[in-house]
Motif scaffolding. Structure first.
Motif, PDB file in Angstrom:
ATOM      1  N   LYS A   4     -16.172   2.910  -5.353  1.00 61.94           N
ATOM      2  CA  LYS A   4     -17.359   3.692  -5.722  1.00 61.94           C
ATOM      3  C   LYS A   4     -18.656   2.942  -5.452  1.00 61.94           C
ATOM      4  N   GLN A   5     -18.542   1.652  -5.143  1.00 63.27           N
ATOM      5  CA  GLN A   5     -19.701   0.770  -4.966  1.00 63.27           C
ATOM      6  C   GLN A   5     -20.680   0.895  -6.135  1.00 63.27           C
ATOM      7  N   PRO A   6     -20.177   0.651  -7.325  1.00 64.63           N
ATOM      8  CA  PRO A   6     -21.015   0.860  -8.506  1.00 64.63           C
ATOM      9  C   PRO A   6     -22.041  -0.255  -8.686  1.00 64.63           C
ATOM     10  N   SER A   7     -23.113   0.047  -9.411  1.00 64.52           N
ATOM     11  CA  SER A   7     -24.040  -1.033  -9.779  1.00 64.52           C
ATOM     12  C   SER A   7     -23.599  -1.664 -11.100  1.00 64.52           C
ATOM     13  N   LEU A   8     -22.711  -0.982 -11.808  1.00 65.75           N
ATOM     14  CA  LEU A   8     -22.145  -1.536 -13.042  1.00 65.75           C
ATOM     15  C   LEU A   8     -20.637  -1.301 -13.052  1.00 65.75           C
ATOM     16  N   LEU A   9     -19.900  -2.391 -13.158  1.00 68.84           N
ATOM     17  CA  LEU A   9     -18.433  -2.295 -13.257  1.00 68.84           C
ATOM     18  C   LEU A   9     -18.046  -2.498 -14.718  1.00 68.84           C
ATOM     19  N   VAL A  10     -17.280  -1.569 -15.249  1.00 69.03           N
ATOM     20  CA  VAL A  10     -16.846  -1.654 -16.643  1.00 69.03           C
ATOM     21  C   VAL A  10     -15.323  -1.771 -16.644  1.00 69.03           C
ATOM     22  N   LEU A  11     -14.833  -2.916 -17.077  1.00 77.15           N
ATOM     23  CA  LEU A  11     -13.397  -3.195 -16.951  1.00 77.15           C
ATOM     24  C   LEU A  11     -12.787  -3.454 -18.327  1.00 77.15           C
ATOM     25  N   ASP A  12     -11.867  -2.592 -18.730  1.00 77.39           N
ATOM     26  CA  ASP A  12     -11.250  -2.740 -20.049  1.00 77.39           C
ATOM     27  C   ASP A  12      -9.887  -3.413 -19.895  1.00 77.39           C
ATOM     28  N   GLU A  13      -9.855  -4.673 -20.201  1.00 69.46           N
ATOM     29  CA  GLU A  13      -8.646  -5.487 -20.048  1.00 69.46           C
ATOM     30  C   GLU A  13      -8.023  -5.338 -18.662  1.00 69.46           C
ATOM     31  N   PRO A  14      -8.795  -5.689 -17.641  1.00 71.83           N
ATOM     32  CA  PRO A  14      -8.306  -5.504 -16.276  1.00 71.83           C
ATOM     33  C   PRO A  14      -7.123  -6.409 -15.930  1.00 71.83           C
ATOM     34  N   THR A  15      -6.932  -7.478 -16.687  1.00 69.47           N
ATOM     35  CA  THR A  15      -5.853  -8.411 -16.337  1.00 69.47           C
ATOM     36  C   THR A  15      -4.563  -8.126 -17.093  1.00 69.47           C
ATOM     37  N   GLN A  16      -4.550  -7.072 -17.911  1.00 71.43           N
ATOM     38  CA  GLN A  16      -3.326  -6.827 -18.678  1.00 71.43           C
ATOM     39  C   GLN A  16      -2.172  -6.503 -17.728  1.00 71.43           C
ATOM     40  N   GLY A  17      -1.049  -7.077 -18.038  1.00 74.17           N
ATOM     41  CA  GLY A  17       0.123  -6.840 -17.207  1.00 74.17           C
ATOM     42  C   GLY A  17       0.138  -7.677 -15.939  1.00 74.17           C
ATOM     43  N   MET A  18      -0.891  -8.464 -15.722  1.00 75.16           N
ATOM     44  CA  MET A  18      -0.911  -9.266 -14.493  1.00 75.16           C
ATOM     45  C   MET A  18      -0.305 -10.641 -14.735  1.00 75.16           C
ATOM     46  N   ASP A  19       0.347 -11.163 -13.710  1.00 73.73           N
ATOM     47  CA  ASP A  19       0.843 -12.524 -13.840  1.00 73.73           C
ATOM     48  C   ASP A  19      -0.350 -13.480 -13.748  1.00 73.73           C
ATOM     49  N   VAL A  20      -0.096 -14.749 -14.072  1.00 78.30           N
ATOM     50  CA  VAL A  20      -1.186 -15.715 -14.205  1.00 78.30           C
ATOM     51  C   VAL A  20      -2.003 -15.843 -12.920  1.00 78.30           C
ATOM     52  N   ALA A  21      -1.312 -15.901 -11.777  1.00 76.26           N
ATOM     53  CA  ALA A  21      -2.036 -16.040 -10.509  1.00 76.26           C
ATOM     54  C   ALA A  21      -2.903 -14.813 -10.252  1.00 76.26           C
ATOM     55  N   LEU A  57       2.353   6.351  -7.504  1.00 75.29           N
ATOM     56  CA  LEU A  57       1.466   5.731  -8.485  1.00 75.29           C
ATOM     57  C   LEU A  57       2.158   5.546  -9.842  1.00 75.29           C
ATOM     58  N   ALA A  58       2.887   6.570 -10.258  1.00 74.66           N
ATOM     59  CA  ALA A  58       3.515   6.526 -11.585  1.00 74.66           C
ATOM     60  C   ALA A  58       4.609   5.470 -11.671  1.00 74.66           C
ATOM     61  N   ALA A  59       5.101   5.018 -10.511  1.00 74.57           N
ATOM     62  CA  ALA A  59       6.199   4.049 -10.523  1.00 74.57           C
ATOM     63  C   ALA A  59       5.711   2.605 -10.414  1.00 74.57           C
ATOM     64  N   LEU A  60       4.422   2.414 -10.317  1.00 71.08           N
ATOM     65  CA  LEU A  60       3.924   1.044 -10.169  1.00 71.08           C
ATOM     66  C   LEU A  60       4.039   0.275 -11.482  1.00 71.08           C
ATOM     67  N   SER A  61       4.114  -1.031 -11.370  1.00 66.28           N
ATOM     68  CA  SER A  61       4.164  -1.866 -12.577  1.00 66.28           C
ATOM     69  C   SER A  61       2.768  -1.896 -13.207  1.00 66.28           C
ATOM     70  N   GLY A  62       2.705  -2.443 -14.423  1.00 65.82           N
ATOM     71  CA  GLY A  62       1.424  -2.496 -15.142  1.00 65.82           C
ATOM     72  C   GLY A  62       0.351  -3.228 -14.346  1.00 65.82           C
ATOM     73  N   GLY A  63       0.706  -4.405 -13.843  1.00 63.42           N
ATOM     74  CA  GLY A  63      -0.269  -5.211 -13.107  1.00 63.42           C
ATOM     75  C   GLY A  63      -0.679  -4.554 -11.801  1.00 63.42           C
ATOM     76  N   GLU A  64       0.295  -3.911 -11.139  1.00 64.97           N
ATOM     77  CA  GLU A  64      -0.021  -3.201  -9.882  1.00 64.97           C
ATOM     78  C   GLU A  64      -0.973  -2.035 -10.143  1.00 64.97           C
ATOM     79  N   THR A  65      -0.698  -1.329 -11.235  1.00 62.53           N
ATOM     80  CA  THR A  65      -1.560  -0.195 -11.587  1.00 62.53           C
ATOM     81  C   THR A  65      -2.993  -0.658 -11.850  1.00 62.53           C
ATOM     82  N   GLN A  66      -3.116  -1.791 -12.562  1.00 63.76           N
ATOM     83  CA  GLN A  66      -4.457  -2.310 -12.851  1.00 63.76           C
ATOM     84  C   GLN A  66      -5.216  -2.592 -11.560  1.00 63.76           C
ATOM     85  N   ARG A  67      -4.506  -3.132 -10.569  1.00 62.91           N
ATOM     86  CA  ARG A  67      -5.184  -3.445  -9.304  1.00 62.91           C
ATOM     87  C   ARG A  67      -5.625  -2.187  -8.579  1.00 62.91           C
ATOM     88  N   VAL A  68      -4.784  -1.154  -8.647  1.00 65.13           N
ATOM     89  CA  VAL A  68      -5.159   0.114  -8.007  1.00 65.13           C
ATOM     90  C   VAL A  68      -6.396   0.702  -8.698  1.00 65.13           C
TER      91      VAL A  68
END
Ligand code: ATP
Length: 258
Positions: free
Chosen positions: A141-158, A122-133
């Motif tokens: 968790k199958q939440p009724s509310l998803l709270v995402l703080d900059e979930p796309t940071q470190g991700m490529d455009v696609a 886990l510690a060796a993953l890239s920023g975008g990979e970590t965000q996906r994990v």
């Protein structure tokens, strides 16, 4: 007055102060089941503070945050605080402390595009990979509310647009509501139902098309068709209600377009 669907989240006159400064100033909004809200705004505008207050990690100095009874929250933080020396694979991280998810890990990993990463460190993953994990763990968790703080940071455009599509699909399938912070105005405007533009106070809020026409949005971000290439200069020529005591003179060093 028309009856409104019951809210999952009700934020009312929320104020958070630190060192005599209002980080959040009289913020009110509500979020219904199945709704996707994006929080946008300049650096330091209070977006993370708002999410952390909604999560109960920050106690407000004024106002209230009310969650409907039984609301379960899946949270993707801005950063993952783990000890880099701790051996931990995403496979294990995904089910750590969560009951009954093992059978769904493979499916969720596939949807989040991390199947090939499950046995890495886990510690060796890239920023975008970590965000996906992190997103996969929140979804598991199958939440009724998803709270995402900059979930796309470190991700490529696609990957960024994949993420917005995935969030929409999860909403369709589970009826979960989503509140997310993003700096990608184009994705926000396309992929969300409502936008909150936050700069300590709530500058403007509404459907993306309305917000885009709002003068206070334009003063922060310029025109959207230019926003991706020319970030904003934070000029503050819109009016405040007088309660704001933060520094309005700073400049983020970018060009400003109207
Ligand atoms: N515990 C604290 N004590 C004092 N000031 C704080 C504290 N936490 C946050 N702040 C300040 O509050 C302001 C809002 O911070 P916050 O992290 O919510 O902004 P943000 O909109 O999420 O910014 P970014 O886009 O850079 O992530 C910042 O000026 C920050 O320095």
């Amino acid at each position: 007055m028309l009856d409104k669907a019951p809210s999952l989240l009700d934020v009312s006159h929320l104020t958070v102060e630190r060192n005599g400064r209002k980080l959040l100033d009289d913020i009110s909004f509500s979020l219904g089941a199945g709704e996707i809200i994006s929080v946008i705004g300049p650096n330091g505008g209070g977006k993370t503070t708002l999410l952390r207050t909604v999560l109960g990690l920050i106690v407000p100095d004024g106002g209230s945050v009310k969650l409907a009874p039984g609301t379960s929250i899946g949270y993707v933080p801005q950063k993952l605080a783990i000890d880099a020396t701790m051996p931990l694979t995403p496979q294990r991280f995904l089910s750590l402390g969560m009951k009954g998810v093992r059978g769904r890990v493979a499916d969720v990993a596939e949807r989040c595009g991390i199947s090939h990463l499950l046995d890495r460190q886990l510690a060796a993953l890239s920023g975008g990979e970590t965000q996906r994990v992190l997103l996969a763990r929140a979804i598991l968790k199958q939440p009724s509310l998803l709270v995402l703080d900059e979930p796309t940071q470190g991700m490529d455009v696609a990957a960024q647009s994949d993420l917005f599509r995935l969030v929409e699909a999860i909403r369709e399938e589970t009826g979960a509501a989503v509140i997310l912070v993003s700096h990608d105005l184009h994705l926000v405007m396309r992929g969300t139902d409502r936008v909150l533009c936050l700069n300590g106070h709530l500058c403007c809020t509404g459907h993306p098309a309305e917000v885009e026409r709002d003068p206070s949005f334009r003063s922060l971000f310029g025109r959207l068709d230019e926003a991706a290439v020319v970030p904003y200069r934070h000029d503050h020529d819109h009016t405040h209600d007088g309660a704001c005591d933060h520094d309005h003179g700073h400049d983020h060093g970018h060009h400003h377009h109207h």
